[in-house]
Design an enzyme around this catalytic site. Structure first.
Site, PDB file in Angstrom:
ATOM      1  N   ASP A   5       0.834  -1.199   0.000  1.00 38.55           N
ATOM      2  CA  ASP A   5       0.000   0.000   0.000  1.00 38.55           C
ATOM      3  C   ASP A   5       0.866   1.245   0.000  1.00 38.55           C
ATOM      4  O   ASP A   5       1.982   1.234   0.504  1.00 38.55           O
ATOM      5  CB  ASP A   5      -0.906  -0.021   1.243  1.00 38.55           C
ATOM      6  CG  ASP A   5      -2.175   0.765   1.020  1.00 38.55           C
ATOM      7  OD1 ASP A   5      -2.382   1.282  -0.102  1.00 38.55           O
ATOM      8  OD2 ASP A   5      -2.959   0.876   1.973  1.00 38.55           O
TER       9      ASP A   5
ATOM     10  N   HIS B  98       2.536   3.289  -8.923  1.00 40.39           N
ATOM     11  CA  HIS B  98       2.388   1.857  -9.194  1.00 40.39           C
ATOM     12  C   HIS B  98       3.620   1.325  -9.942  1.00 40.39           C
ATOM     13  O   HIS B  98       4.099   0.228  -9.676  1.00 40.39           O
ATOM     14  CB  HIS B  98       1.121   1.593 -10.013  1.00 40.39           C
ATOM     15  CG  HIS B  98      -0.154   1.960  -9.297  1.00 40.39           C
ATOM     16  ND1 HIS B  98      -0.377   1.614  -7.991  1.00 40.39           N
ATOM     17  CD2 HIS B  98      -1.254   2.644  -9.701  1.00 40.39           C
ATOM     18  CE1 HIS B  98      -1.574   2.061  -7.612  1.00 40.39           C
ATOM     19  NE2 HIS B  98      -2.123   2.699  -8.629  1.00 40.39           N
TER      20      HIS B  98
ATOM     21  N   LEU C 193      11.602 -20.216  -3.763  1.00 40.10           N
ATOM     22  CA  LEU C 193      10.490 -19.437  -3.228  1.00 40.10           C
ATOM     23  C   LEU C 193       9.194 -19.691  -3.996  1.00 40.10           C
ATOM     24  O   LEU C 193       9.188 -19.713  -5.222  1.00 40.10           O
ATOM     25  CB  LEU C 193      10.847 -17.944  -3.337  1.00 40.10           C
ATOM     26  CG  LEU C 193       9.752 -16.947  -2.954  1.00 40.10           C
ATOM     27  CD1 LEU C 193       9.531 -16.946  -1.450  1.00 40.10           C
ATOM     28  CD2 LEU C 193      10.108 -15.542  -3.432  1.00 40.10           C
TER      29      LEU C 193
HETATM   30  C1  IPE Z   1      -1.135   0.261  -4.131  1.00 40.37           C
HETATM   31  O1  IPE Z   1      -1.287   1.399  -3.375  1.00 40.37           O
HETATM   32  C2  IPE Z   1      -2.217  -0.756  -4.009  1.00 40.37           C
HETATM   33  C3  IPE Z   1      -2.692  -1.310  -5.306  1.00 40.37           C
HETATM   34  C4  IPE Z   1      -3.976  -1.469  -5.556  1.00 40.37           C
HETATM   35  C5  IPE Z   1      -1.751  -1.733  -6.321  1.00 40.37           C
HETATM   36  P1  IPE Z   1      -2.544   2.370  -3.439  1.00 40.37           P
HETATM   37  O2  IPE Z   1      -2.909   2.646  -4.852  1.00 40.37           O
HETATM   38  O3  IPE Z   1      -3.640   1.840  -2.587  1.00 40.37           O
HETATM   39  O4  IPE Z   1      -1.910   3.679  -2.784  1.00 40.37           O
HETATM   40  P2  IPE Z   1      -2.596   4.739  -1.821  1.00 40.37           P
HETATM   41  O5  IPE Z   1      -3.302   3.993  -0.731  1.00 40.37           O
HETATM   42  O6  IPE Z   1      -3.536   5.541  -2.664  1.00 40.37           O
HETATM   43  O7  IPE Z   1      -1.450   5.546  -1.322  1.00 40.37           O
HETATM   44 MG    MG Z   2      -4.223   2.161  -0.651  1.00 36.35          MG
END
Ligand code: IPE
Ligand code: MG
Length: 222
Positions: free
Chosen positions: A2, A19, A113
């Site tokens: 996140d 991302h 892994l």
């Molecule tokens: C990545 O972070 C999670 C995914 C869905 C890939 P976020 O997109 O939730 O980032 P924030 O929470 O807005 O900072």
């Molecule tokens: Mg998020």
């Protein structure tokens, strides 16, 4: 994983840049987990609920996922990583599904892994699905309702072939589970870090492992 959006926002960049940088973190963490001898690593890459994001962000995430699977296959092979996926995979765009299935097939002989991608994954949905499967088996006379126990429930989850996680790492300081492996994390140790996912790398992962090593797990005992 996140914090991609916040990482981008702090830099006045579009969310997709967060991302994109997040993919670098995935690369670093997968490599480090393999080196550290971790047996199973599950990455919560896309939740069932993430489908509700703006269409363009969903498209961009799916495109990144497809690109990642294509570009990483060689690295996975070199590092002896076996790729798995859990979630409602039928929801994925056809192209992504095909590269995913290809990558799972191609890495199936690897012995290092186990990297498990949670894609279109939601834990409550997974549990509902398990209940439905068990109910159908009971109706067909293949399952005695009296015999339903924890092992039976676990055997109907997407994770039936994997051990329960020992450690759950949550980035970007969020103190919630967000529908992730609810059944499976009953006794997982939690490590919450303020680091945003795009900044999370080798050292943060190793520090989380060290933190895990300092915990005294009692499983309800003393
Ligand atoms: C990545 O972070 C999670 C995914 C869905 C890939 P976020 O997109 O939730 O980032 P924030 O929470 O807005 O900072
Ligand atoms: Mg998020």
């Amino acid at each position: 994983m996140d914090g991609n959006g916040r990482w981008a926002k702090e830099r006045s960049l579009p969310r997709i840049e967060g991302h994109r940088r997040g993919v670098e973190s995935v690369r670093a963490v997968v490599r480090t987990a393999g080196e550290a001898g971790v047996g199973f690593l599950t990455l919560y890459a896309f939740s069932q609920e993430n489908w509700s994001r703006p269409r363009l962000e969903v498209q961009a995430l799916m495109r990144l996922l497809g690109q990642f699977l294509k570009s990483e296959i060689r690295e996975l092979q070199e590092n002896n990583v076996q790729l798995h996926a859990i979630g409602n995979l039928d929801d994925l765009p056809g192209g992504v599904r095909r590269v995913l299935d290809g990558a799972r097939r191609e890495t199936s002989g690897n012995t290092g892994l186990r990297l498990i991608l949670a894609l279109s994954y939601g834990s409550r949905q997974e549990i509902v699905r398990a209940v439905r499967l068990m109910a159908a088996e009971a109706r067909e006379g293949r399952l005695d309702p009296e015999k339903v126990d924890e092992a039976c429930v676990a055997a109907h989850l997407y994770t039936k072939d994997y051990p329960d996680p020992d450690l759950l790492i949550r980035t970007s300081d969020e103190m919630r589970i967000s529908n992730f492996l609810l059944w499976q994390i009953s006794y997982a140790e939690l490590v919450v870090t303020p680091v945003l996912w795009p900044d999370f790398g080798r050292e943060h992962f190793l520090e989380a492992l060290r933190e895990y090593g300092r915990r005294h797990r009692r499983f309800g005992g003393i």
